[in-house]
Design a protein around this motif. Structure first.
Motif, short mmCIF file in Angstrom:
data_model
loop_
_atom_site.label_atom_id
_atom_site.label_comp_id
_atom_site.label_asym_id
_atom_site.label_seq_id
_atom_site.Cartn_x
_atom_site.Cartn_y
_atom_site.Cartn_z
N THR A 487 0.82 -1.21 0.00
CA THR A 487 0.00 0.00 0.00
C THR A 487 0.85 1.26 0.00
O THR A 487 0.35 2.36 -0.20
N ALA A 498 -2.93 6.76 6.90
CA ALA A 498 -3.64 6.14 5.78
C ALA A 498 -2.97 4.85 5.33
O ALA A 498 -3.64 3.88 4.98
N HIS A 499 -1.62 4.83 5.33
CA HIS A 499 -0.90 3.60 4.98
C HIS A 499 -1.27 2.48 5.96
O HIS A 499 -1.54 1.34 5.57
N SER A 501 -3.93 2.22 7.80
CA SER A 501 -5.33 1.83 7.63
C SER A 501 -5.49 0.85 6.48
O SER A 501 -6.16 -0.19 6.62
N ARG A 502 -4.90 1.18 5.32
CA ARG A 502 -5.05 0.30 4.16
C ARG A 502 -4.36 -1.05 4.40
O ARG A 502 -4.88 -2.11 4.01
N SER A 505 -6.49 -3.23 6.73
CA SER A 505 -7.64 -3.79 6.01
C SER A 505 -7.22 -4.98 5.17
O SER A 505 -7.90 -6.02 5.14
N SER A 536 -10.47 2.24 8.94
CA SER A 536 -10.53 2.36 7.49
C SER A 536 -11.52 3.43 7.08
O SER A 536 -11.28 4.20 6.13
N SER A 538 -12.14 6.14 8.48
CA SER A 538 -11.59 7.48 8.69
C SER A 538 -10.25 7.66 7.98
O SER A 538 -9.55 8.64 8.23
N ASP A 539 -9.89 6.68 7.12
CA ASP A 539 -8.60 6.69 6.42
C ASP A 539 -7.44 6.81 7.40
O ASP A 539 -6.44 7.47 7.16
#
Length: 598
Positions: A487, A498-499, A501-502, A505, A536, A538-539
């Motif tokens: 990611t 954000a990294h 979070s992705r 997931s 996720s 909320s990024d």
């Protein structure tokens, strides 16, 4: 009654290895790989099929006590009541590689299936030319787990597994082909049933002395071999003449829609195995054999062989189990002949764990038991970018807080798991937390190389936690390391929320390919899923909200019916009435709240 909580040890953490070393003194044929806790035949006949088994320790003589000529070739031994990890099993396969291949036999527990299955797949990937020469047999003979209750996880593997070892091992010694050995193991595994009963649960060395699970007047039917609660309790303790028929009804009923597992007719030929769960006297055991024989013969069954003794224990549990093997009638053409099964069972293996048996049908009682006046009856290395945390110091501090939170929570997790499972969840997580702290102290976990740190956590989970939890955590963190690299894009090597979070997931989705558990399931995936999904959404920005969602999900497990994990074997109403959260879910809650704390 009280639990026997005193043990003869040097140190509880060394007991398994020292026991295996002592076993080698008894059996000159075998050797021990200490690092991987693998007992194996030192000079196996590589022209014959190898039989590999294993599981958690605490079930002696299973599994290592059955390694030797005429039975098993290797056993991978985990910590007490915890599956060995995949690397241990791979080592067992490597040590005993045979020109004819190998049959792996495991009991139906999630940790055993995950770790032995992972080892099989890894071996096949490394040796594609031998991929079809390793076969897998799962034994699930516990009739206490009804069809509805066990519809996802299936029935547990109990002492019937020992009959699979014995018969398949004897055929392998005769030179049977891989398919022949596999097929006969599958047949026996699908035609055995077992029911256990106990006066009390057992105590795991190294844990705090627990309170009694049962009242002095109670007995528990359907207990597992990892301290799992049973199917039901009876009070007062009935005499054997009343207890045994109740147990046999669970074993042989063809009208109970929940427990009609085998096609009994009432006129069948059987092999009877009466197994001591570890704390029952020989005096009582032979009385149990007597009563079981009487009850079976009253129902019209013909007992071809009787075996009794310690085959698969639950440490020092005062209890026993009854196993029956349903022999095929002559009219069945697609089954091995009963005479073949009996001859394989009768062959004497050169192993210390297999108990003496007559090798013949018991004589009619009237011929042996003489009643006269005045006498009584006789009874890897990774590649990719080096990614750093936004604040390396804060990253390490968060890891340390999470580990400290788990260590602090261990007594409560152990208490929960003593009710909802097998009592080892707290110690398993504590072992993992202490392992992560050691990696952090050594510098192998740092905020300067996050991917390497996550891989280190995965390795700790596999090697130092073990069991189902260790496999699940290891898979998740391995997938997280992959997700962080896949990611991440661009020239900057600093990870953003954000990294994370992705990547989280992606790791959760990867974990879901290895477990059927989905929320709400009363497992660790409940809070994990809640955390990942809020984060996720909320990024990656709402870490606090995600931790709160996870905590709420863990609390809600108090009111959930277990659909997977060992709690699936526990009566759901009891768990809800005692308001016991899932200990695995509570462990995730402790970890995440530790990460968040300031």
């Amino acid at each position: 009654m009280s639990i026997q909580s005193k043990h003869f040890t040097n140190a509880p953490e060394n007991l398994v290895v020292e026991s295996l070393q002592g076993l080698c003194s008894l059996n000159p044929q075998i050797a021990l790989d200490v690092a991987d806790k693998v007992v194996y035949v030192a000079n196996p006949d590589r022209s014959k099929v190898a039989l590999i088994c294993g599981g958690g320790s605490g079930h002696e003589p299973a599994h290592a006590g059955f390694v030797g000529d005429g039975m098993l070739t290797a056993a991978a031994c985990g910590s007490i009541f915890a599956s060995p990890n995949a690397s241990q099993v791979r080592r067992a396969i490597q040590l005993t590689e045979s020109d004819k291949g190998a049959v792996i036999i495991v009991k139906n527990y999630t940790g055993d299936i995950l770790n032995f299955g992972l080892a099989k797949e890894q071996y096949a990937a490394l040796h594609p030319d031998r991929a079809d020469r390793v076969k897998f047999v799962i034994v699930s003979d516990d009739v206490a787990v009804g069809k509805t209750q066990g519809k996802i996880v299936g029935r547990r593997g109990l002492a019937g597994t020992c009959l699979v070892y014995k018969i398949a091992g004897a055929l392998a010694k005769r030179g049977g082909s891989l398919d022949e050995v596999y097929n006969i193991a599958q047949y026996v595994a699908s035609h055995v049933g077992t029911i256990g009963v106990g006066l009390e649960h057992c105590h795991v060395p190294g844990t705090a002395a627990g309170e009694s699970h049962l009242k002095a007047s109670e007995i528990e039917i359907g207990m597992g071999i990892h301290n799992e609660p049973g199917h039901r309790r009876l009070s007062p303790v009935p005499p054997l003449s009343e207890l045994i028929p109740q147990l046999l009804e669970l074993l042989t009923s063809t009208t109970d829609p929940e427990r009609s597992f085998l096609p009994f007719t009432g006129k069948d030929r059987l092999v009877l195995l009466v197994n001591d769960l570890g704390g029952t006297s020989e005096l009582e055991m032979t009385a149990i054999v007597r009563e079981t024989r009487i009850a079976l013969e009253v129902q019209g069954y013909t007992i071809e062989r009787v075996l009794s003794g310690t085959f698969m224990t639950s440490l020092n549990m005062p209890g026993f189990s009854i196993t029956v093997l349903l022999l095929p009638p002559a009219s069945v053409s697609d089954a091995p002949a009963a005479s073949l099964l009996l001859s394989l069972l009768d062959e004497k293996p050169e192993v210390p764990g297999w108990k003496w048996s007559a090798g013949s049908q018991p004589l009619p009682a009237a011929e042996q038991i003489k009643q006269t006046q005045g006498t009584a009856p006789v009874a890897a290395v990774r590649g990719g970018a080096t990614l750093r945390a936004a604040d390396p110091g804060a990253f390490v501090a968060a890891v340390r807080r999470a580990c400290a939170a788990v260590v602090q929570a261990e007594p409560e997790l152990t208490r929960m798991d003593s009710i909802a499972g097998d009592g080892d969840c707290g110690l398993t997580l504590k072992d993992g937390a202490n392992g992560v702290l050691r990696e952090t102290d050594s510098g192998r976990i740092s905020g300067e190389d996050v991917v390497a740190s996550v891989i280190a956590v995965s390795r700790v989970a596999e090697e130092q936690m073990g069991g189902t939890s260790g496999a699940l955590y290891s898979i998740f963190f391995s997938a997280l390391a992959q997700g962080l690299q896949s990611t991440h894009s661009g020239s900057a090597n600093t990870l953003t929320p954000a990294h994370w979070s992705r990547a989280l997931s992606a790791a959760l989705e990867q974990l879901y390919t290895y477990t059927r558990a989905r929320p709400p399931s009363r497992t660790l995936v409940d809070p994990l899923d809640a955390f990942v999904r809020v984060l996720s959404g909320s990024d990656g920005a709402d870490f606090g909200g995600a931790v709160k969602a996870a905590g709420d999900a863990a609390v809600r497990t108090r009111d959930l019916e277990a659909k997977a994990g060992r709690s699936a074997y526990v009566e759901g109403d009891r768990l809800r009435s005692e308001q016991v959260p899932d200990p695995g879910a509570w462990g995730v809650k402790a970890i995440l709240e530790g990460l968040l704390a300031r």
